[in-house]
Design an enzyme around this catalytic site. Structure first.
Site, PDB file in Angstrom:
ATOM      1  N   CYS A  55       1.196  -1.180  -0.236  1.00  0.00           N
ATOM      2  CA  CYS A  55      -0.047   0.357   0.180  1.00  0.00           C
ATOM      3  C   CYS A  55       1.092   1.586   0.379  1.00  0.00           C
ATOM      4  CB  CYS A  55      -0.946   0.479   1.233  1.00  0.00           C
ATOM      5  SG  CYS A  55      -2.119  -1.435   1.735  1.00  0.00           S
TER       6      CYS A  55
HETATM    7  C1  BEZ Z   1       0.403  -4.527   1.757  1.00  0.00           C
HETATM    8  O1  BEZ Z   1      -0.083  -3.626   1.837  1.00  0.00           O
HETATM    9  O2  BEZ Z   1       1.599  -5.399   2.044  1.00  0.00           O
HETATM   10  C2  BEZ Z   1      -0.442  -5.330   2.304  1.00  0.00           C
HETATM   11  C3  BEZ Z   1      -1.695  -5.485   2.670  1.00  0.00           C
HETATM   12  C4  BEZ Z   1      -2.626  -5.938   3.260  1.00  0.00           C
HETATM   13  C5  BEZ Z   1      -2.724  -7.379   2.842  1.00  0.00           C
HETATM   14  C6  BEZ Z   1      -1.673  -7.944   2.466  1.00  0.00           C
HETATM   15  C7  BEZ Z   1      -0.545  -7.253   1.697  1.00  0.00           C
END
Ligand code: BEZ
Length: 219
Positions: free
Chosen positions: A45
């Site tokens: 994210c």
């Molecule tokens: C991420 O942004 O790395 C992430 C967020 C939620 C679940 C899996 C990955």
């Protein structure tokens, strides 16, 4: 009921990093991209929101506003922005919705299915929004919907490419072929008869098949 292309994007009121907004009023006469991410302070994210901050001027040039969303509170978004700038080199200046009560997430079907075998309803994992993108036109209708897995960062250049295509095809009776990029040849819309096409495209077209009529990018 699930949302479909061409539906009016549901209106809502929400708290954002730029104050409380009413969605349709915030869109105004612009195009808009509403995109959700699973959780603040997570790695994929962080890269995604940093990249959107980088290319925001490209969306602005096309009269398109951006707005992010997750179920984290607005205060969490505000402190995460510092990490995004530090690690990605770009600070989001677009608003982010703090959808703590999942109201917008439910309205736009942004939540994953409940995990099989759980009778208690949503768990912390299924309370997080998946990676969705909604492109909405100035008419407030949905032009594109995308849903990505939690573990796959999106290609936001593709969203920009679709915006270019949708804006072109809203103004001209054409469609864009596979992997099209601005400036490249386009296809005369199937709804246009050859007689009408002669008036619209007096320089003519190439037709390897009668249904495949290729013309230069209109201006
Ligand atoms: C991420 O942004 O790395 C992430 C967020 C939620 C679940 C899996 C990955």
């Amino acid at each position: 009921m699930s949302l479909r292309l061409n539906d009016i994007a549901p209106d809502f009121t929400a708290d954002t990093t730029q104050g409380r907004i009413r969605f349709h009023e915030w869109i105004g006469g612009s195009w808009a991209i509403l995109f959700s991410h699973p959780k603040d302070f997570t790695p994929v994210c962080t890269t995604e929101l940093g990249y959107m901050a980088k290319i925001e001027p490209e969306f602005a040039k096309r009269n398109c506003k951006l707005i992010g969303l997750s179920v984290d509170p607005v205060e969490s978004h505000e402190s995460w922005v510092g990490d995004i700038e530090e690690t990605q080199g770009y600070r989001p200046s677009y608003p982010m919705i703090g959808d703590r009560d999942l109201a917008v997430a439910k309205l736009y079907n942004m939540l994953p299915a409940d995990e099989p075998g759980t009778s208690e309803g949503r768990t912390p994992a299924t309370n997080a929004t998946v990676r969705t993108v909604f492109l909405i036109g100035p008419d407030k209708r949905i032009k594109l919907m995308l849903t990505y897995p939690m573990t796959t960062g999106r290609n936001f250049d593709e969203i920009l490419r679709v915006l270019d295509s949708v804006q072109l095809t809203a103004a001209h009776k054409v469609a864009t072929p596979v992997n099209w990029k601005p400036g490249e040849d386009v296809i005369i819309a199937g709804s246009v008869s050859d007689d009408d096409a002669k008036k619209l495209f007096p320089e003519g077209w190439q037709a390897p098949k009668p249904y495949l009529r290729i013309v230069k990018h209109p201006h």
